[in-house]
Design an enzyme around this catalytic site. Structure first.
Site, short mmCIF file in Angstrom:
data_model
loop_
_atom_site.label_atom_id
_atom_site.label_comp_id
_atom_site.label_asym_id
_atom_site.label_seq_id
_atom_site.Cartn_x
_atom_site.Cartn_y
_atom_site.Cartn_z
N SER A 13 30.75 30.71 44.13
CA SER A 13 31.29 31.69 43.32
C SER A 13 31.32 30.96 41.82
O SER A 13 31.75 30.24 41.85
CB SER A 13 32.97 31.46 43.16
OG SER A 13 33.11 31.91 42.37
N HIS A 36 28.86 34.96 44.91
CA HIS A 36 30.24 35.59 45.09
C HIS A 36 30.60 36.08 44.16
O HIS A 36 31.02 34.95 42.93
CB HIS A 36 31.36 34.52 45.63
CG HIS A 36 32.44 34.89 45.79
ND1 HIS A 36 33.27 36.06 46.63
CD2 HIS A 36 33.24 34.90 45.19
CE1 HIS A 36 34.12 35.89 46.64
NE2 HIS A 36 34.89 35.28 45.74
N ASP A 38 33.65 37.28 41.25
CA ASP A 38 34.99 37.15 41.00
C ASP A 38 35.26 38.16 39.73
O ASP A 38 35.03 37.80 38.88
CB ASP A 38 35.91 35.77 40.69
CG ASP A 38 35.84 35.26 42.04
OD1 ASP A 38 35.94 36.03 43.30
OD2 ASP A 38 35.11 33.93 42.19
N MET A 40 38.42 39.95 37.85
CA MET A 40 39.46 40.11 37.49
C MET A 40 39.76 40.70 36.49
O MET A 40 39.51 40.82 35.07
CB MET A 40 39.89 38.41 37.77
CG MET A 40 39.61 37.62 38.35
SD MET A 40 40.06 35.76 38.10
CE MET A 40 39.33 35.06 39.49
N HIS A 69 34.27 40.32 44.29
CA HIS A 69 35.63 40.55 44.84
C HIS A 69 36.51 40.63 43.77
O HIS A 69 36.63 40.17 42.39
CB HIS A 69 35.59 38.54 45.56
CG HIS A 69 37.25 38.59 45.50
ND1 HIS A 69 37.76 36.81 45.47
CD2 HIS A 69 38.31 39.34 45.73
CE1 HIS A 69 38.72 37.41 45.90
NE2 HIS A 69 39.33 37.95 46.45
N MET A 71 39.30 41.64 42.79
CA MET A 71 40.50 40.88 41.94
C MET A 71 41.51 41.90 41.20
O MET A 71 41.81 41.61 39.87
CB MET A 71 40.82 39.96 41.53
CG MET A 71 40.90 38.84 42.94
SD MET A 71 39.85 37.19 42.36
CE MET A 71 38.83 37.37 41.79
N MET A 140 42.49 34.98 51.73
CA MET A 140 42.68 34.09 50.66
C MET A 140 42.67 33.26 51.28
O MET A 140 44.47 32.71 51.64
CB MET A 140 43.17 34.85 49.55
CG MET A 140 42.38 35.73 48.71
SD MET A 140 40.65 35.16 47.86
CE MET A 140 41.60 34.17 47.24
N GLY A 145 43.03 34.10 41.63
CA GLY A 145 42.98 33.46 40.44
C GLY A 145 41.97 32.92 39.21
O GLY A 145 42.10 33.04 38.37
N PHE A 146 42.65 32.37 39.86
CA PHE A 146 41.65 30.56 39.68
C PHE A 146 40.93 29.90 40.03
O PHE A 146 41.39 29.55 41.80
CB PHE A 146 42.79 29.63 38.38
CG PHE A 146 43.43 30.23 37.94
CD1 PHE A 146 43.32 30.41 36.58
CD2 PHE A 146 45.02 30.66 38.27
CE1 PHE A 146 43.83 31.47 35.73
CE2 PHE A 146 45.47 31.55 37.14
CZ PHE A 146 45.33 31.51 35.77
N GLY A 148 39.68 26.01 41.52
CA GLY A 148 39.68 24.48 41.31
C GLY A 148 40.75 24.64 41.98
O GLY A 148 41.93 23.45 41.80
N ASP A 178 37.93 31.89 50.73
CA ASP A 178 37.34 31.65 49.61
C ASP A 178 39.52 30.93 48.94
O ASP A 178 39.99 32.04 48.77
CB ASP A 178 37.32 33.14 48.94
CG ASP A 178 37.53 33.55 47.40
OD1 ASP A 178 37.34 32.25 46.77
OD2 ASP A 178 38.10 34.66 46.49
N GLY A 179 38.85 29.68 48.54
CA GLY A 179 39.47 29.28 47.98
C GLY A 179 39.76 28.21 48.49
O GLY A 179 39.81 27.31 49.33
N GLY A 200 33.43 27.78 44.80
CA GLY A 200 33.02 27.57 43.07
C GLY A 200 33.01 26.20 42.51
O GLY A 200 31.76 25.56 42.86
C1 DX5 Z 1 40.34 32.46 43.15
C2 DX5 Z 1 38.71 32.90 43.54
C3 DX5 Z 1 37.15 31.96 44.23
C4 DX5 Z 1 37.20 31.12 43.28
C5 DX5 Z 1 37.26 29.50 44.50
O1 DX5 Z 1 40.39 33.38 43.07
O2 DX5 Z 1 38.20 34.35 44.30
O3 DX5 Z 1 36.60 32.38 44.56
O4 DX5 Z 1 35.97 30.78 42.66
O5 DX5 Z 1 36.78 28.36 43.60
P1 DX5 Z 1 36.62 27.30 44.09
O6 DX5 Z 1 36.00 27.22 45.35
O7 DX5 Z 1 36.64 25.69 42.91
O8 DX5 Z 1 38.23 27.01 45.06
ZN ZN Z 2 36.96 35.11 45.47
#
Ligand code: DX5
Ligand code: ZN
Length: 227
Positions: A13, A36, A38, A40, A69, A71, A140, A145-146, A148, A178-179, A200
């Site tokens: 990501s 990937h 993201d 948002m 993706h 969002m 998910m 949203g974030f 880490g 994802d996540g 990510g």
């Molecule tokens: C979160 C994103 C993810 C995010 C994953 O809403 O959809 O794609 O980048 O990050 P990590 O792999 O760090 O959890």
């Molecule tokens: Zn994502």
């Protein structure tokens, strides 16, 4: 656990990449299966990233296919434009679509793979009958949203039920997670039946993103291949 070995795909990501240098960041992950992206809108999720003009440029310079993706709210209106940009796959959130079957068909008609994402608290069961309309189901494993955040193990039964439904219906639908995917959690997610892994921080947060991809892939493929 699926009944036959699935191919493990690693999709880093770019949310964890350096947004000031996206082209060179993409060059670091040329051994990935896809990137990937993201998107948002600070409405569907409480964060804001990039939109169509940037994604269109990424599509032109990326060494690997793009996996968007979205969002974003009002997916029915916006997602088709991402398909028109020539992306390999476009994933919308079912919670943001009024007509998910119509939208999935529209995405495919525009030449992209149709993906549908579920937030952690969205049950998969109401959507199992529409699996033939999809190329990918994104479960998910954090609240979107974030980057880490920690992997939600409580999602493992949902992944298992989705995999059982895919196998039972004989359709070719990838299951993406994802996540919170790391070298450790990828094994549990793969054992439950996921085969496409977004990572990510576990890629861009490492000294060598390319080596991180290989290590994630080895762990994921091992879990998918184990009898
Ligand atoms: C979160 C994103 C993810 C995010 C994953 O809403 O959809 O794609 O980048 O990050 P990590 O792999 O760090 O959890
Ligand atoms: Zn994502």
């Amino acid at each position: 656990m699926p009944g036959f070995p699935l191919k493990c795909c690693i999709n880093p990501s770019i949310l964890s990449a350096d947004f000031a240098n996206l082209e060179s960041e993409l060059a670091l992950i040329s051994n990935a299966d896809a990137v990937h992206v993201d998107v948002m809108d600070n409405h569907f999720v409480p964060n804001l990233t990039i939109g169509l003009p940037v994604v269109e440029r990424l599509q032109k310079v990326s060494p690997v296919p793009l996996d968007a993706h979205l969002m974003i709210s009002n997916a029915d209106r916006w997602a088709p434009q991402y398909a028109d940009a020539g992306l390999n796959s476009v994933t919308f959130h079912v919670e943001a679509s009024d007509a998910p079957i119509k939208l999935a068909r529209e995405l495919r008609a525009r030449g992209t793979r149709a993906g549908m994402a579920l937030r952690p608290a969205t049950a998969v069961e109401p959507y199992l009958d529409m699996l033939p309309e999809l190329d990918m189901l994104l479960i998910m494993t954090v609240e979107p949203g974030f980057g880490g955040q920690a992997f939600l193990d409580v999602m493992l039964p949902k992944i298992r039920r989705a995999r059982a439904a895919v196998e039972g219906s004989g359709v070719d639908v990838a299951i993406q997670v994802d996540g919170g995917i790391t070298e450790e959690t990828i094994t549990r997610a793969a054992e439950a039946g996921a085969n496409v892994f977004v990572a990510g921080s576990a890629v861009y947060g490492r000294p060598s993103p390319a080596e991180a991809i290989e290590s994630l892939r080895a762990n994921g493929q091992r879990a998918l291949t184990r009898p």
